[in-house]
Enzyme design. Structure first.
Site, PDB file in Angstrom:
ATOM      1  N   GLU A 103       0.591  -1.094   0.004  1.00  0.00           N
ATOM      2  CA  GLU A 103      -0.020   0.017   0.046  1.00  0.00           C
ATOM      3  C   GLU A 103       1.126   1.274   0.018  1.00  0.00           C
ATOM      4  O   GLU A 103       2.060   1.115   0.493  1.00  0.00           O
ATOM      5  CB  GLU A 103      -0.998  -0.172   1.293  1.00  0.00           C
ATOM      6  CG  GLU A 103      -1.819   1.064   1.597  1.00  0.00           C
ATOM      7  CD  GLU A 103      -2.686   1.380   0.614  1.00  0.00           C
ATOM      8  OE1 GLU A 103      -2.538   1.512  -0.802  1.00  0.00           O
ATOM      9  OE2 GLU A 103      -3.998   1.706   1.163  1.00  0.00           O
ATOM     10  N   ASP A 104       0.377   2.321  -0.457  1.00  0.00           N
ATOM     11  CA  ASP A 104       1.053   3.570  -0.592  1.00  0.00           C
ATOM     12  C   ASP A 104       1.095   4.410   0.768  1.00  0.00           C
ATOM     13  O   ASP A 104       2.249   4.498   1.360  1.00  0.00           O
ATOM     14  CB  ASP A 104       0.722   4.371  -1.751  1.00  0.00           C
ATOM     15  CG  ASP A 104      -0.911   4.598  -2.049  1.00  0.00           C
ATOM     16  OD1 ASP A 104      -1.413   4.029  -1.070  1.00  0.00           O
ATOM     17  OD2 ASP A 104      -1.364   5.219  -2.958  1.00  0.00           O
ATOM     18  N   ASP A 107      -4.027   6.398   5.962  1.00  0.00           N
ATOM     19  CA  ASP A 107      -4.373   7.515   6.610  1.00  0.00           C
ATOM     20  C   ASP A 107      -5.350   6.880   7.825  1.00  0.00           C
ATOM     21  O   ASP A 107      -4.876   6.812   8.815  1.00  0.00           O
ATOM     22  CB  ASP A 107      -5.106   8.353   5.540  1.00  0.00           C
ATOM     23  CG  ASP A 107      -5.631   9.796   6.142  1.00  0.00           C
ATOM     24  OD1 ASP A 107      -5.359   9.927   7.358  1.00  0.00           O
ATOM     25  OD2 ASP A 107      -6.343  10.320   5.308  1.00  0.00           O
ATOM     26  N   PHE A 156      -1.785  16.069   3.732  1.00  0.00           N
ATOM     27  CA  PHE A 156      -2.154  15.266   2.278  1.00  0.00           C
ATOM     28  C   PHE A 156      -0.954  15.566   1.439  1.00  0.00           C
ATOM     29  O   PHE A 156      -0.374  16.606   1.414  1.00  0.00           O
ATOM     30  CB  PHE A 156      -3.419  16.164   1.695  1.00  0.00           C
ATOM     31  CG  PHE A 156      -4.005  14.986   0.463  1.00  0.00           C
ATOM     32  CD1 PHE A 156      -4.597  14.138   0.869  1.00  0.00           C
ATOM     33  CD2 PHE A 156      -3.623  15.376  -0.642  1.00  0.00           C
ATOM     34  CE1 PHE A 156      -5.466  13.350  -0.120  1.00  0.00           C
ATOM     35  CE2 PHE A 156      -3.827  14.474  -1.830  1.00  0.00           C
ATOM     36  CZ  PHE A 156      -4.965  13.506  -1.321  1.00  0.00           C
TER      37      PHE A 156
HETATM   38  P1  IMP Z   1      -7.449   5.561   4.362  1.00  0.00           P
HETATM   39  O1  IMP Z   1      -8.659   4.481   4.093  1.00  0.00           O
HETATM   40  O2  IMP Z   1      -8.014   6.777   5.108  1.00  0.00           O
HETATM   41  O3  IMP Z   1      -6.480   4.800   5.062  1.00  0.00           O
HETATM   42  O4  IMP Z   1      -7.034   5.907   3.253  1.00  0.00           O
HETATM   43  C1  IMP Z   1      -6.289   5.208   2.218  1.00  0.00           C
HETATM   44  C2  IMP Z   1      -6.126   5.688   0.666  1.00  0.00           C
HETATM   45  O5  IMP Z   1      -6.427   6.970   0.576  1.00  0.00           O
HETATM   46  C3  IMP Z   1      -4.682   5.699   0.262  1.00  0.00           C
HETATM   47  O6  IMP Z   1      -4.469   4.378  -0.202  1.00  0.00           O
HETATM   48  C4  IMP Z   1      -4.649   6.400  -0.562  1.00  0.00           C
HETATM   49  O7  IMP Z   1      -4.884   6.116  -1.971  1.00  0.00           O
HETATM   50  C5  IMP Z   1      -5.499   7.572  -0.478  1.00  0.00           C
HETATM   51  N1  IMP Z   1      -4.957   8.525   0.370  1.00  0.00           N
HETATM   52  C6  IMP Z   1      -4.849   8.838   1.845  1.00  0.00           C
HETATM   53  N2  IMP Z   1      -3.930  10.078   2.211  1.00  0.00           N
HETATM   54  C7  IMP Z   1      -3.610  10.418   0.864  1.00  0.00           C
HETATM   55  C8  IMP Z   1      -2.651  11.510   0.751  1.00  0.00           C
HETATM   56  O8  IMP Z   1      -2.207  12.063   1.676  1.00  0.00           O
HETATM   57  N3  IMP Z   1      -2.432  11.659  -0.611  1.00  0.00           N
HETATM   58  C9  IMP Z   1      -2.961  10.929  -1.347  1.00  0.00           C
HETATM   59  N4  IMP Z   1      -3.759   9.819  -1.292  1.00  0.00           N
HETATM   60  C10 IMP Z   1      -4.179   9.420  -0.050  1.00  0.00           C
HETATM   61 MG    MG Z   2      -3.733   3.658  -1.868  1.00  0.00          MG
END
Ligand code: IMP
Ligand code: MG
Length: 183
Positions: A103-104, A107, A156
């Protein structure tokens, strides 16, 4: 894409190209040591994770496979919709296999929690997570991130595959996204 959207731009660098290379090399060493002889399947989440995966597998001298899933939790812009939609599923049967989800950025962790639940039902031999970035404010995560690149502040970020409305994936470094109201 509105005019206002077009005013968002990359700001201060959070991770330089050299720092990313160092982190990816370290993760490659850890994963290679742990998965020797296990032929793992690296499950990558499109599209943000694709550049990370491409670099990571070139640091893996061990046999492995790759596969992709496309999910979306961020419908637009920078705030979580809370909805995870599977847009494209894996092409491999993961039953009895060692799965490493690549995963990248984590968040809230909601996207990954959902995916891990879904993959667990398919009876993999093991399932672990490798994430390039994790925001320090990460909430809601009940799972272990076995291989973590770097903790970053709760901002972000764009670049190195990460986008803002499909822009800035091509930056070779990772930077904070700056809004139109910031100087
Ligand atoms: P989560 O479910 O809140 O953990 O969000 C995960 C997904 O949201 C990541 O796999 C990214 O694709 C996207 N995302 C979350 N934060 C960022 C950011 O700072 N920049 C770009 N994409 C993000
Ligand atoms: Mg992602």
């Amino acid at each position: 894409m509105t005019l206002r959207d077009s005013l968002y731009r990359p700001g201060e660098v959070i991770l330089t190209q050299a720092e990313i290379a160092e982190v990816v090399a370290r993760l490659g060493r850890e994963i290679s040591a742990d998965y020797r002889g296990k032929n793992p399947i690296l499950v990558n989440l499109l599209k943000g994770g694709v550049i990370f995966l491409a670099d990571l597998i070139r640091q893996l001298p061990i046999p492995h496979q790759i596969d992709f899933m496309r999910v979306s939790s961020y419908e637009n812009g920078t705030s979580s919709s809370g909805i995870v939609r599977i847009a494209e599923d894996l092409s491999t049967n993961i039953s009895g296999r060692h799965v490493l989800v690549v995963e990248d950025v984590l968040d809230t962790g909601r996207t990954l929690a959902y995916i891990l639940n879904m993959l667990q039902i398919r009876s993999p031999e093991s399932i672990e997570v490798c994430s390039l970035l994790r925001k320090t404010a990460t909430r809601d995560t009940w799972f272990d991130v076995r291989y973590l690149g770097k903790e970053i502040p709760d901002v972000f970020v764009v670049g190195y595959g990460l986008d803002y409305n499909e822009k800035f994936r091509n930056l070779p470094y990772i930077a904070r996204l700056v809004g139109p109201d910031e100087p």
